[in-house]
Scaffold this motif. Structure first.
Motif, PDB file in Angstrom:
ATOM      1  N   LEU B  96      23.783 -43.497  27.297  1.00 53.26           N
ATOM      2  CA  LEU B  96      23.501 -42.266  27.902  1.00 53.26           C
ATOM      3  C   LEU B  96      23.550 -42.541  29.339  1.00 53.26           C
ATOM      4  N   PHE B  97      22.653 -43.640  29.894  1.00 49.99           N
ATOM      5  CA  PHE B  97      22.890 -43.680  31.156  1.00 49.99           C
ATOM      6  C   PHE B  97      23.961 -43.903  31.772  1.00 49.99           C
ATOM      7  N   VAL B  98      24.832 -44.817  31.373  1.00 58.63           N
ATOM      8  CA  VAL B  98      26.043 -45.245  31.909  1.00 58.63           C
ATOM      9  C   VAL B  98      27.176 -44.085  31.786  1.00 58.63           C
ATOM     10  N   ASN B 101      25.880 -39.938  35.694  1.00 64.60           N
ATOM     11  CA  ASN B 101      25.610 -40.616  37.018  1.00 64.60           C
ATOM     12  C   ASN B 101      24.045 -40.496  37.168  1.00 64.60           C
ATOM     13  N   HIS B 102      23.256 -41.561  36.621  1.00 65.25           N
ATOM     14  CA  HIS B 102      21.696 -41.470  36.868  1.00 65.25           C
ATOM     15  C   HIS B 102      21.255 -42.207  37.945  1.00 65.25           C
ATOM     16  N   PHE B 103      21.229 -41.675  39.174  1.00 69.93           N
ATOM     17  CA  PHE B 103      20.415 -42.619  40.174  1.00 69.93           C
ATOM     18  C   PHE B 103      19.112 -42.180  40.411  1.00 69.93           C
ATOM     19  N   CYS B 104      18.187 -42.515  39.529  1.00 68.41           N
ATOM     20  CA  CYS B 104      16.904 -41.915  39.304  1.00 68.41           C
ATOM     21  C   CYS B 104      16.267 -41.903  40.762  1.00 68.41           C
ATOM     22  N   PRO B 105      16.058 -42.851  41.665  1.00 70.53           N
ATOM     23  CA  PRO B 105      15.201 -42.960  42.738  1.00 70.53           C
ATOM     24  C   PRO B 105      15.632 -41.513  43.781  1.00 70.53           C
ATOM     25  N   SER B 106      16.735 -41.057  43.652  1.00 73.48           N
ATOM     26  CA  SER B 106      17.098 -39.676  44.135  1.00 73.48           C
ATOM     27  C   SER B 106      17.184 -38.608  43.537  1.00 73.48           C
ATOM     28  N   CYS B 107      16.997 -38.561  42.299  1.00 77.18           N
ATOM     29  CA  CYS B 107      17.060 -37.442  41.314  1.00 77.18           C
ATOM     30  C   CYS B 107      15.521 -36.742  41.411  1.00 77.18           C
ATOM     31  N   GLU B 108      15.966 -35.315  41.712  1.00 76.52           N
ATOM     32  CA  GLU B 108      14.465 -34.554  41.799  1.00 76.52           C
ATOM     33  C   GLU B 108      13.974 -34.384  40.474  1.00 76.52           C
ATOM     34  N   LYS B 109      14.501 -34.887  39.327  1.00 81.16           N
ATOM     35  CA  LYS B 109      13.830 -34.797  38.117  1.00 81.16           C
ATOM     36  C   LYS B 109      12.945 -36.042  37.896  1.00 81.16           C
ATOM     37  N   SER B 110      13.256 -36.850  38.686  1.00 78.85           N
ATOM     38  CA  SER B 110      12.496 -38.520  38.426  1.00 78.85           C
ATOM     39  C   SER B 110      10.862 -38.016  38.490  1.00 78.85           C
ATOM     40  N   GLY B 111      10.278 -38.622  37.170  1.00 80.90           N
ATOM     41  CA  GLY B 111       8.908 -38.416  37.133  1.00 80.90           C
ATOM     42  C   GLY B 111       8.588 -37.311  36.184  1.00 80.90           C
ATOM     43  N   ASN B 112       9.673 -36.133  36.099  1.00 84.80           N
ATOM     44  CA  ASN B 112       9.495 -35.177  35.090  1.00 84.80           C
ATOM     45  C   ASN B 112      10.563 -35.332  33.865  1.00 84.80           C
ATOM     46  N   CYS B 113      11.371 -36.480  34.011  1.00 86.06           N
ATOM     47  CA  CYS B 113      12.474 -36.406  33.165  1.00 86.06           C
ATOM     48  C   CYS B 113      12.329 -36.944  31.731  1.00 86.06           C
ATOM     49  N   LEU B 114      12.648 -36.467  30.692  1.00 86.45           N
ATOM     50  CA  LEU B 114      12.542 -37.087  29.418  1.00 86.45           C
ATOM     51  C   LEU B 114      13.269 -38.103  29.357  1.00 86.45           C
ATOM     52  N   LEU B 115      14.457 -38.292  29.532  1.00 91.52           N
ATOM     53  CA  LEU B 115      15.286 -39.346  29.806  1.00 91.52           C
ATOM     54  C   LEU B 115      14.831 -40.677  30.368  1.00 91.52           C
ATOM     55  N   GLN B 116      14.259 -40.563  31.426  1.00 92.79           N
ATOM     56  CA  GLN B 116      13.740 -41.624  32.263  1.00 92.79           C
ATOM     57  C   GLN B 116      12.603 -42.152  31.822  1.00 92.79           C
ATOM     58  N   ASP B 150      26.467 -34.222  36.359  1.00 95.72           N
ATOM     59  CA  ASP B 150      26.249 -35.776  36.217  1.00 95.72           C
ATOM     60  C   ASP B 150      25.343 -36.205  35.286  1.00 95.72           C
ATOM     61  N   ARG B 151      24.077 -35.603  35.040  1.00 97.18           N
ATOM     62  CA  ARG B 151      23.042 -36.144  34.288  1.00 97.18           C
ATOM     63  C   ARG B 151      22.985 -35.551  32.804  1.00 97.18           C
ATOM     64  N   CYS B 152      23.978 -34.661  32.596  1.00105.37           N
ATOM     65  CA  CYS B 152      24.124 -34.191  31.235  1.00105.37           C
ATOM     66  C   CYS B 152      23.923 -35.293  30.054  1.00105.37           C
ATOM     67  N   PRO B 207      15.532 -31.294  29.651  1.00101.05           N
ATOM     68  CA  PRO B 207      14.755 -32.427  29.612  1.00101.05           C
ATOM     69  C   PRO B 207      15.367 -33.469  30.738  1.00101.05           C
ATOM     70  N   VAL B 208      16.468 -33.071  31.400  1.00 98.35           N
ATOM     71  CA  VAL B 208      16.887 -34.047  32.459  1.00 98.35           C
ATOM     72  C   VAL B 208      17.175 -33.276  33.692  1.00 98.35           C
ATOM     73  N   GLY B 209      17.795 -34.008  34.749  1.00 98.12           N
ATOM     74  CA  GLY B 209      18.101 -33.103  35.911  1.00 98.12           C
ATOM     75  C   GLY B 209      19.313 -32.513  35.886  1.00 98.12           C
ATOM     76  N   VAL B 210      19.673 -31.597  34.922  1.00 92.71           N
ATOM     77  CA  VAL B 210      21.142 -30.643  34.985  1.00 92.71           C
ATOM     78  C   VAL B 210      20.789 -29.440  35.400  1.00 92.71           C
TER      79      VAL B 210
HETATM   80  S1  SF4 Z   1      18.112 -36.967  34.901  1.00 87.60           S
HETATM   81 FE1  SF4 Z   1      16.421 -38.453  34.493  1.00 87.60          FE
HETATM   82  S2  SF4 Z   1      17.339 -40.297  33.973  1.00 87.60           S
HETATM   83 FE2  SF4 Z   1      18.971 -38.835  35.110  1.00 87.60          FE
HETATM   84  S3  SF4 Z   1      18.828 -39.521  36.900  1.00 87.60           S
HETATM   85 FE3  SF4 Z   1      17.611 -37.919  36.864  1.00 87.60          FE
HETATM   86  S4  SF4 Z   1      15.562 -38.798  36.485  1.00 87.60           S
HETATM   87 FE4  SF4 Z   1      16.962 -40.351  36.173  1.00 87.60          FE
END
Ligand code: SF4
Lengths: 504, 241
Positions: B96-98, B101-116, B150-152, B207-210
């Motif tokens: 799912l990650f590859v 495009n999941h670059f968690c450090p600059s994704c605003e969902k980071s920390g609230n993301c179910l996938l992560q 990118d994050r779907c 659940p992710v950052g879409v």
């Molecule tokens: S949607 Fe979740 S897994 Fe994807 S980049 Fe954002 S925090 Fe990471």
């Protein structure tokens, strides 16, 4: 006009030497030297392979993501990019100035960043060369060697860096890739617990920062002939200063002095940088050459970073660092100090100043509460300039009504210093390489000059004093004469069959 | 969903532990109610099971099945947290990650993301597979909501929420196989041409950052986010809010 040694008069009969660092994390450099049959240096060029294209990466992204995203630009000073972008986005939203609490928290974060980056730069990356000598045993010339031979110095360096990293963590949320600064302000206060934790060690750190200045100063005093001449050349100097002329690393107006120390540009708004500067493209390298428009490309280039800042300001607004600044200025005997190695001395004065600022900010109750966010009338454009550890850093954005970035322009410190680093390398080549056999120690001289400005060009593996090199000698007809590889273990291996690195 | 009381002998075992169930419950529902964690992404208690992410795959009497769709039955022997199944889950997560495009450090969902959070819980340390780096432009046409495709992960929670709760049918899945992707049902294909609002269930279910509320970004600091406080395995934290 070309700069001396930038382009050889008659390149046809010259041998080519390429110093090519093999593995890199971010922007990497390569030095090519053309020698004539007598091994005299005829041409020297520092090619910096910059991570271009980052601007395109940002265009099309929502503006609120940018201050976090740009931290990918640099492994050593991500917070500088974080804050420069946040400052630019404040302007985009019309949320300027930010609240006093937000500005103080950002300042705390920034001075913490300057401290940790400077400590890494000096103690971990540069002190091995300076303490052991430029030609010293490559196996000793690393931070592990410093820890063995000078445990006290190494310990202070490690602790100062750690303290800076902690300052970043408590303001940005994380040591790397934090999110503290947001467009229009900050997302958190300093907690009382974190404040108390840092305050406990603050006085000790100020003292050690003072010791760091002493170490750098003594290096100059012990060998003035080498330290004053090594990689030295005259240049303009540019930086932000506070409106009253004080040193300010977070915000201010643009000021520049000429090589004799005379101020010829002052009080210019950071928002108008495009009226002042332009960037020149040269065919032999990807990295551009910025210069002041009013003076043109031949004489309008300048140096940025600690050496420029310490001499550009009228005073440093903290007493211990100000006393050190005066001593530094006195070293020039009425002329600005232009020595490349004086960057380290100036850098340590900034560590001391940063530590004094951090200590004072920690005692300020406004960091513990007070409004964090400002709002305003959106303008859609904004410039953020900050004095990053290595020098002036410019972020410039335009944001559309749909909230996506439509234009991004970045001028990083390394780019500002591009001409200066080329001059430093040429100066070293002139002084040390002419007519001599190339040895590991001599190649290291070149690296030392570059590293005085910019650790990023040599940070990836040289953190342990073992930067792999790929040195190619080519005959006048382009045939391979010799190929020297320096392994990560520091051994020189001659291998004609090995594939050659980047084309020179 | 049935609420009738369980008969005393209506239970199955999950990794050797007895789990009581109510008639009509799936293995996942019963396990969760009893305080267990079976990793999952596309299942949500408010919606019909979808069974597409396969992260909740368990072995029921030795045969693989999605815990969110298999009905609980007395006497079943269910295995979930075994080395083999956890390794499969990790592989699914890495894929799912590859794919996006999941670059968690600059994704605003980071920390609230179910996938992560699920990936952390599964002990995933890197992507393992080669990244696809798909090129899926963001849709910023709506004044209050941003879509970053990118994050779907194609969980279809937004599709279900918009159709079943909001009654708008704004989202749909189009394409096949590797080209499967989320689309917006509007003449232009843009979210700005729909009547979606921030109050829609579909606006908060991702659940992710879409699907993201605009201009919020990093207002909540790192350290105070949902999965900074409690792991995904803890009750009440196991699926998108
Ligand atoms: S949607 Fe979740 S897994 Fe994807 S980049 Fe954002 S925090 Fe990471």
């Amino acid at each position: 006009m070309s700069f001396d040694l930038e382009t050889a008069a008659a390149p046809a009969g010259l041998r080519r030497v390429a110093i090519d660092p093999v593995s890199r994390v971010e922007g990497h450099g390569k030095v090519t030297i053309l020698l004539d049959a007598q091994n005299r240096v005829q041409q020297v060029r520092l090619h910096i392979v910059e991570f271009r294209g980052f601007e395109k990466f940002i265009e099309g992204r929502p503006y609120w993501e940018v201050p976090v995203m740009v931290q990918r630009l640099c492994g050593i000073c991500p917070v500088s990019h974080h804050l420069a972008a946040a400052k630019a986005m404040d302007r985009v939203l019309g949320a300027h100035p930010v609240t006093p609490t937000a500005e103080k928290l950002r300042r705390l974060m920034h001075y913490g960043q300057v401290m940790q980056s400077h400590a890494l730069h000096f103690f971990h990356l540069s002190s091995p060369d300076l303490l052991f000598g430029f030609d010293s045993d490559v196996n000793l010339r690393n931070i592990v060697g410093v820890i063995r031979a000078h445990p006290d110095i190494a310990k202070k360096g490690v602790m100062l860096r750690k303290f800076g990293q902690e300052v970043i963590r408590v303001t940005a949320g994380k040591r790397v890739h934090g999110t503290g600064a947001v467009p229009g302000g900050m997302n958190k206060h300093l907690s009382i617990a974190d404040r108390d934790l840092l305050l406990r060690d603050a006085d000790q750190m100020v003292e050690w920062a003072g010791d760091a200045v002493t170490i750098a100063k003594q290096l100059h005093a012990q060998n003035p002939a080498l330290y004053d001449s090594f990689g030295s050349f005259r240049s303009n100097m540019l930086s932000l200063v506070r409106a009253d002329g004080a040193m300010d690393l977070y915000d201010g107006v643009i000021r520049a002095r000429d090589a004799s120390g005379k101020i010829f540009l002052d009080g210019a708004s950071d928002q108008s940088y495009l009226d002042l500067m332009e960037e020149e493209v040269r065919p032999w390298t990807y990295m551009k050459f910025p210069h002041l428009k009013s003076l043109g490309r031949d004489v309008g280039w300048y140096r940025v970073g600690p050496l420029a800042r310490v001499q550009n300001c009228d005073f440093i607004p903290s007493p211990l660092a100000e006393a050190e600044r005066r001593e530094f200025i006195a070293w020039g005997r009425g002329e600005p100090v232009h020595a490349t190695l004086a960057y380290h001395w100036a850098r340590m004065i900034e560590v001391l100043h940063s530590m004094e600022v951090i200590r004072d900010l920690l005692a300020d109750p406004e960091l513990l509460d007070g409004d964090l966010m400002t709002t305003g009338e959106r303008t859609g454009t904004g410039v953020g300039i900050i004095e990053a550890p290595r020098g002036t850093l410019i972020h410039d954005y335009r944001v559309g009504d749909d909230d996506l970035v439509t234009m991004c322009n970045l001028i990083v410190s390394t780019t500002h210093n591009n001409q200066a680093m080329n001059e430093a390398v040429r100066s070293v080549a002139r002084q040390f390489l002419d007519g001599r056999e190339l040895t590991e120690g001599l190649l290291n001289h070149i690296e030392i000059a570059i590293r005085a400005y910019d650790p990023c060009l040599s940070c990836a593996t040289h953190a342990l004093g073992r930067m792999p090199l790929d040195v190619v000698l080519q005959g006048p007809d382009g045939t391979l004469v010799d190929h020297v590889l320096r392994s990560p273990e520091g051994e020189l291996v001659r291998n004609l069959a090995a594939p050659v690195g980047l084309p020179a | 969903m049935s609420t009738s009381t369980a008969t005393p002998d209506a239970s199955f075992t999950l990794d050797g532990e007895d789990v009581p169930f109510r008639p009509g419950e799936t293995i996942l529902q019963a396990a969760q109610r009893a305080g267990h964690y079976v990793p999952h992404l596309c299942w949500h208690p408010e919606f019909h099971p979808h069974g597409s992410c396969r992260v909740c795959t368990v072995k029921v009497n030795g045969r693989a099945g999605a815990a969110c769709t298999v009905q609980a039955a007395a006497g079943l022997a269910v295995e979930s947290s075994t080395d083999e199944l956890n390794a499969h889950r990790k592989t699914l997560l890495q894929m799912l990650f590859v794919e996006g495009n999941h670059f968690c450090p600059s994704c605003e969902k980071s920390g609230n993301c179910l996938l992560q959070a699920t990936a952390y819980e599964a002990g995933m340390e890197g992507p393992h597979f080669e990244e696809f780096y798909p090129d899926r432009p963001v849709d910023a046409s709506h004044p209050d909501i941003l879509l970053d495709f990118d994050r779907c992960i194609l969980c279809e929670l937004c599709v279900r929420a918009s159709a079943d709760v909001d009654g708008r049918n704004i989202f749909a899945i189009a394409g096949h196989g590797i080209d499967t992707h989320l689309v917006v049902n509007s003449p232009s294909g843009k979210l700005g041409d729909t009547d979606m609002t921030l109050a829609d269930r579909a606006a908060s279910i991702c659940p992710v950052g879409v699907i993201l509320p605009k201009r919020r970004g990093f207002a909540v600091p790192i350290g105070e986010r949902r999965y900074d406080v409690k792991t995904v395995a803890e009750p009440g934290n196991q699926e998108a809010s």
